[in-house]
Design an enzyme around this catalytic site. Structure first.
Site, PDB file in Angstrom:
ATOM      1  N   ASP A  56     -20.045 -26.818 -57.626  1.00  0.00           N
ATOM      2  CA  ASP A  56     -20.296 -27.819 -56.588  1.00  0.00           C
ATOM      3  C   ASP A  56     -18.938 -28.169 -55.971  1.00  0.00           C
ATOM      4  O   ASP A  56     -18.109 -28.810 -56.600  1.00  0.00           O
ATOM      5  CB  ASP A  56     -20.949 -29.059 -57.211  1.00  0.00           C
ATOM      6  CG  ASP A  56     -21.228 -30.160 -56.193  1.00  0.00           C
ATOM      7  OD1 ASP A  56     -20.449 -30.302 -55.236  1.00  0.00           O
ATOM      8  OD2 ASP A  56     -22.214 -30.893 -56.363  1.00  0.00           O
TER       9      ASP A  56
ATOM     10  N   TYR B 188     -22.087 -36.750 -61.639  1.00  0.00           N
ATOM     11  CA  TYR B 188     -22.865 -37.456 -60.628  1.00  0.00           C
ATOM     12  C   TYR B 188     -24.280 -37.749 -61.132  1.00  0.00           C
ATOM     13  O   TYR B 188     -25.003 -36.837 -61.539  1.00  0.00           O
ATOM     14  CB  TYR B 188     -22.913 -36.586 -59.370  1.00  0.00           C
ATOM     15  CG  TYR B 188     -23.871 -37.013 -58.302  1.00  0.00           C
ATOM     16  CD1 TYR B 188     -23.848 -38.305 -57.784  1.00  0.00           C
ATOM     17  CD2 TYR B 188     -24.795 -36.104 -57.780  1.00  0.00           C
ATOM     18  CE1 TYR B 188     -24.725 -38.682 -56.778  1.00  0.00           C
ATOM     19  CE2 TYR B 188     -25.679 -36.481 -56.777  1.00  0.00           C
ATOM     20  CZ  TYR B 188     -25.641 -37.764 -56.280  1.00  0.00           C
ATOM     21  OH  TYR B 188     -26.524 -38.131 -55.291  1.00  0.00           O
TER      22      TYR B 188
ATOM     23  N   ILE C   8     -18.467 -29.738 -52.824  1.00  0.00           N
ATOM     24  CA  ILE C   8     -18.765 -30.481 -51.608  1.00  0.00           C
ATOM     25  C   ILE C   8     -17.648 -31.436 -51.195  1.00  0.00           C
ATOM     26  O   ILE C   8     -17.678 -31.974 -50.080  1.00  0.00           O
ATOM     27  CB  ILE C   8     -20.100 -31.247 -51.727  1.00  0.00           C
ATOM     28  CG1 ILE C   8     -19.999 -32.407 -52.721  1.00  0.00           C
ATOM     29  CG2 ILE C   8     -21.230 -30.314 -52.107  1.00  0.00           C
ATOM     30  CD1 ILE C   8     -21.247 -33.297 -52.721  1.00  0.00           C
TER      31      ILE C   8
ATOM     32  N   LYS D 134     -19.777 -34.785 -47.236  1.00  0.00           N
ATOM     33  CA  LYS D 134     -18.575 -35.476 -47.702  1.00  0.00           C
ATOM     34  C   LYS D 134     -17.347 -35.050 -46.908  1.00  0.00           C
ATOM     35  O   LYS D 134     -16.575 -35.889 -46.447  1.00  0.00           O
ATOM     36  CB  LYS D 134     -18.353 -35.197 -49.184  1.00  0.00           C
ATOM     37  CG  LYS D 134     -19.586 -35.433 -50.053  1.00  0.00           C
ATOM     38  CD  LYS D 134     -20.124 -36.840 -49.950  1.00  0.00           C
ATOM     39  CE  LYS D 134     -21.332 -37.036 -50.852  1.00  0.00           C
ATOM     40  NZ  LYS D 134     -21.919 -38.388 -50.741  1.00  0.00           N
TER      41      LYS D 134
END
Length: 478
Positions: free
Chosen positions: A230, A145, A232, A270
């Site tokens: 991460d 990202y 999410i 998300k």
């Protein structure tokens, strides 16, 4: 003019990336079905708008969850007054329970380890602040990202070292790649403090399998460095295989792990489509990190009004169960339709089972295999096709020709307009693609050369001949 700080005037925010340039192109000429039908369609925003009706229906049935209704106004005063930065107990309990539910109740989370932050952006900066000093580094597998270059680096002074992953093995994270990045960091006189992984992956839309996760835990234990997971996109896994959290791996008997090295970043941006609520979470197994992060959370608290609403919603077990199931089915159907439509005009993508996007393969459209050619193609897509898609180079992908395309942030009409633009573009430029022929007025059929057919049918690439994936949710209902 009075001088500003070096951080304020530097380029650390990373807005000079084509990832953000695409957003600016959209903002100056946004698509609207009647007012701006020729505008740019936003396909660079990983946002879940498919689940809004599920949320709306719950809110209608539970007006007491909002402080701005006659049913909820009695809670206004106590919620509006000062709240400790530990967060409301009912909020932390509800989030901890939801995190476990998303992971199939195979692991439990301690509400006392839930630390609030202003979205995942703030959570990542918080973790970086706790774990590393300026000039120290985290390893990050590619592609990753683009916001990490801002979130982890801008105000902390931390460095990121790419772990190069490649398409030949579907961008799998290998121990050899981790070791090579670690050595590269040492040669650059960077002290490595941790490994940051995104699972499910943004931008790949894939999950890390159990063996890969175990390999990474062994790696960080051997090096005595931290692992930041991460997660999410955990509730966006819409098709088998199921999501495996790092929190599950460290519970397994055959995995030796110093739990002080394990940290999870989570949010509701998300999984529930709430990016505007700025609900970010740091969950650490390290007591010192929890203590430090909690002090830092005073700089980015989640508003008490939002905490109250989220606590009410996530404490409704029936709603949570239905939401997780129906949200996955909505994502599956959209993903299936979108990838099938692309396949009809010869566009393949990495096989994925999660996320709000696909990793689209446009290597055959490049004039040459260079990042300059990728940027040239991207500018055509932005300026002529009027689609904001994100080039792979902005995600630090080592191979030109890949693009992230978001499919869940728009209604059905907008999606169909976007797909029509892609189809028109491919017809216009079909000399760069494989031969196309019309098989029916309403559909397209692709004639593949043998070499291209073999390439696109490799294990990780969805092609026009790939069987359409079957959702376990769909199978269970038919």
């Amino acid at each position: 003019m009075v001088a500003m700080s070096k951080i304020a005037t530097g380029n650390g925010h990373g807005e000079n990336s084509p990832y953000f340039d695409g957003w600016k192109a959209y903002e100056t000429n946004p698509f609207h079905p009647t007012e701006r039908p020729e505008g740019v369609i936003q396909m660079g925003l990983a946002e879940n708008q498919l689940c809004f009706n599920l949320i709306k229906n719950w809110l209608i049935k539970h007006p007491e969850a909002s402080l701005c209704t006659p049913q909820g106004v009695n809670k206004f005063k106590e919620t509006a007054l000062f709240q400790d930065y530990h967060g409301m107990p009912e909020f932390r309990q509800a989030v901890a329970k939801f995190m476990g539910k998303v992971r199939g109740d195979r692991v439990k989370f301690d509400p006392d380890r839930i630390v609030m932050s202003g979205g995942a952006t703030g959570a990542h900066e918080m973790v970086a602040f706790c774990l590393a000093d300026p000039g120290e580094a985290f390893l990050v597998p590619t592609p990753y990202y683009p916001g990490f270059d801002r979130d982890l680096k801008w105000r902390t002074g931390v460095e990121l070292v790419p772990v190069n992953c490649e398409s030949y093995n579907n961008f799998k994270i290998t121990r050899n790649a981790l070791e090579a990045a670690y050595v590269k960091a040492q040669e650059a006189n960077l002290r490595v403090k941790g490994l940051l992984i995104t699972n499910p992956s943004n931008p790949l839309g894939t999950i890390l399998d159990r063996d890969t996760l175990k390999s990474m835990v062994r790696f960080i234990n051997d090096k005595n460095i931290h692992l930041i997971g991460d997660e999410i996109y955990a509730a966006t896994v819409f098709m088998e295989p199921e999501f495996v959290s790092i929190s599950e791996i460290i519970e397994e008997e055959d995995v030796e792990c110093n739990r002080d090295l394990i940290h999870i970043v989570y949010s509701l941006s998300k999984d529930m489509g709430f990016p505007g609520f700025r609900v970010g979470i740091v969950y650490s197994y390290n007591d010192s990190v929890v203590s430090c992060a909690r002090k830092m959370s005073s700089f980015g608290l989640v508003s008490s009004q939002t905490q109250h609403l989220i606590a009410s919603m996530l404490s409704d077990g029936e709603f949570v169960d239905n939401f997780i199931t129906e949200n996955k089915e909505l994502l599956f159907k959209r993903h299936k339709y979108f990838t099938w439509s692309l396949s009809q005009v010869g566009i393949g993508c990495l096989k994925g089972n999660s996320g709000l996007f696909i990793w689209m393969d446009l290597r055959k459209l490049l004039k040459e295999k260079t990042f300059a050619a990728e940027m040239e193609l991207w500018r055509v897509i932005i300026n002529e096709v009027k689609l904001n898609v994100s080039p792979g180079s902005s995600f630090h992908c080592e191979e030109p020709g890949w693009f992230r395309v978001c499919f869940a942030n728009m209604d059905d009409h907008t999606m169909k307009v976007a797909l029509l633009r892609i189809r028109t573009f491919v017809f216009k430029n079909n000399e760069a693609m494989v031969p196309l022929k019309l098989c029916r007025p309403s559909s397209l059929k692709l004639s593949l050369s043998r070499s291209l057919s073999r390439r696109m049918e490799s294990p990780g690439i969805m092609s026009p001949h790939s069987p359409l994936p079957q959702s376990p949710l769909v199978r269970a209902r038919t």
